[in-house]
Design a protein around this motif. Sequence first.
Motif, PDB file in Angstrom:
ATOM      1  N   GLY A  13      -0.425   1.081  -1.308  1.00 55.55           N
ATOM      2  CA  GLY A  13       0.537   1.517  -0.295  1.00 55.55           C
ATOM      3  C   GLY A  13       0.366   2.987   0.047  1.00 55.55           C
ATOM      4  O   GLY A  13       0.432   3.369   1.220  1.00 55.55           O
ATOM      5  N   SER A  71       4.932   5.836   9.961  1.00 60.10           N
ATOM      6  CA  SER A  71       5.145   4.615   9.181  1.00 60.10           C
ATOM      7  C   SER A  71       6.388   3.858   9.629  1.00 60.10           C
ATOM      8  O   SER A  71       6.444   2.634   9.551  1.00 60.10           O
ATOM      9  CB  SER A  71       5.233   4.950   7.693  1.00 60.10           C
ATOM     10  N   ASN A 112      -0.639   4.402   3.698  1.00 55.21           N
ATOM     11  CA  ASN A 112       0.239   5.363   4.355  1.00 55.21           C
ATOM     12  C   ASN A 112      -0.549   6.604   4.769  1.00 55.21           C
ATOM     13  O   ASN A 112      -0.424   7.100   5.891  1.00 55.21           O
ATOM     14  CB  ASN A 112       1.357   5.749   3.375  1.00 55.21           C
TER      15      ASN A 112
END
Length: 527
Positions: free
Chosen positions: A501, A515, A505
């Motif tokens: 993740g 995001s 990102n």
Amino acid sequence: MNISIFLIGFVFFLGGVSVWLLPTFKLGIYLLEWDFLSLKFNFYFNSILFSFILFLVTFSVLIFSTYYLNSELNFNYYYFVLLIFVGSTFSLNFSNSIFTMLLSWDLLGISSFFLVLFYNNWDSCSGAMNTALTNRLGDYFMFVFFGLSVFSGYYFLSFSMFSSYMSLLLLLTAFTKSAQFPFSSWLPKAMSAPTPVSSLVHSSTLVTAGLILLMNFNNLVLQKNFISFVLIIGLFTMFFSSLASLVEEDLKKVVALSTLSQMGFSMVTLGLGLSFISFIHLVSHALFKSCLFMQVGYIIHCSFGQQDGRNYSNNGNLPNFIQLQMLVTLFCLCGLIFSSGAVSKDFILELFFSNNYMLFFSLMFFVSVFLTFGYSFRLWKSFFLSFNKVMNHYSSTVFMNFLSLALVIFSIGFLWWLNFNLLNVPSLFLYVDFFGPLVFLFMMIFLSFMVLKMLFKELTYKFLVDYLAKNSIYKMKNLKFMDLFLNNINSKGYTLFLSAGIFKNYYMKSLNFNSVVILIFIFFMVC
């Protein structure tokens, strides 16, 4: 050995030597010519080359028969029928008239029927009737073909009216005798004959008769529609026989199905229009397949007549020379480098894939050729890599070790010699650059495989019995260990997702995406 057998073998040996010394002439002998009844024989390069191979194979098989059928009651009857069969094959090879061709063709079918019937049990009776009736169908097609050709010679009928139907009948005749796709059931059935018969009949004589017939009439057959038909039938024969040999348990039938696959391969070559190259492949196949049948017959003889591959064992105790000869013949069957199979197979594959645009048939051809390696390894594995039983009968004979040595030497070197002197391709120079690194690579892989196999044979028992079973029982009983183990997996998975993740990102921010916008977009996509 009986003196008559020795003299017959000596005659065949002298015949082979004389044919070897006189390959450069073309000679026609006309003994009788009276309308339909004519005795004409034609000696030219193809027939002389094939007769030399036939001399060599017959000489080896005649001597092998004295070993394999030792103390057999009907041995003289067997020898008589075998010599009639060989004589009719020579007659068919050299014949140049309708009468001699029909006579030798019929003799070929009748003598093969009696040879398959030799053991006189239920299996051999069934195989002999199947062989005889299928070949009789081919005889009918051949008789109608010659009848139409004679009938079309009258002036009030045109030859072109008959030529297409006649060519179709000729193809059907060749398909029945060479056991191609619709008529291929008789060849595995004929394996109930003694192994020397299989070595002669089903490698270099009976199954090749149809192909030789087509090559003699290649001016009539090599039309565009007919050769495409021959190509497709040959492909189907190759594919289905290769698949069947992967699941067949009777190892003589596996060798017979490999013969069927190679006959399909020669048919495909003929369908490409390469008549002479198909003949060259036929000659090389006759050499190594008869040798392979002899090795298989020796192993069957040493195992009390056992033919089921699941019941073989401990054959690694057989003489190393026999094992080496069998390995070389399997290499020739696969078409590996520096064998006679490599010369013809490499040439045929190159011409097939350079001139063919049908994806389905190309894929079928590639799979069929690849499956050759599959059934060759299966044959080797079922003979020498199974140690589950201990029942075998060691029949030591020094003579048997060296009997098929001539066939092995010719399998390796004869086609290379022919290639240098006849095909005008210095193939050794072409192959060394390409295959040299491959040979070294193969040797490295082979040595690594042998080392790993040895290690696994040593360590498998200790690992499975001592270490794995004991530790798995201890750790399954220890629930605290299981709990810690699952928690560890959970934390590793959480860390993986978290790091993935963070990376995504960071990647989105580098592309100037927010995001929150991405989350809203995904939410609307899902909804």
